[in-house]
Design a protein around this motif. Structure first.
Motif: not given
Length: 118
Positions: A1-21
């Motif tokens: 189980t990954i406790n990701y909920v605390d990270e949602l506020a700072s999540a990076v928004s990604i768009t189609s076709g753009v590689g994110v490092p």
């Protein structure tokens, strides 16, 4: 189980076709990304290591329910691929970029995450 909920506020928004490092280490076992999806979209997520990282990815719907996951795209690689997933509802989808063994995994390194929406 990954406790990701605390990270949602700072999540990076990604768009189609753009590689994110990104990068994973002993101090950072996963990264959280989001994107806006629409019912009928067909999506592919590709997570490729730039070193010895054994990647693993998870796709969650807007309710936080896992709808797809992948550890190894095929027997020749430890890169991860979720392909041709049909979205059934509009909303904000979450992508968790991690590694084999997730929190306790031993590999670390850089990666590139790419979303494609058709």
């Amino acid at each position: 189980t990954i406790n990701y909920v605390d990270e949602l506020a700072s999540a990076v928004s990604i768009t189609s076709g753009v590689g994110v490092p990104g990068g994973l280490s002993n101090d950072n076992a996963f990264d959280v990304y989001t994107f806006e999806g629409r019912a009928g979209d067909v999506i592919t997520l590709d997570m490729r290591s730039n070193g010895n990282l054994d990647t693993s990815i998870f796709l969650l719907n807007s309710a936080g329910i896992e709808i797809a996951a992948n550890d190894d795209a095929n027997s020749d690689t430890t890169d991860s691929l979720i392909s041709n997933i049909l979205l059934t509802e509009d909303g904000t989808y979450t992508v968790i970029a991690s590694r084999y063994g997730t929190v306790y995994g031993g590999t670390q390194g850089a990666y590139t995450l790419t979303l494609r929406i058709e």
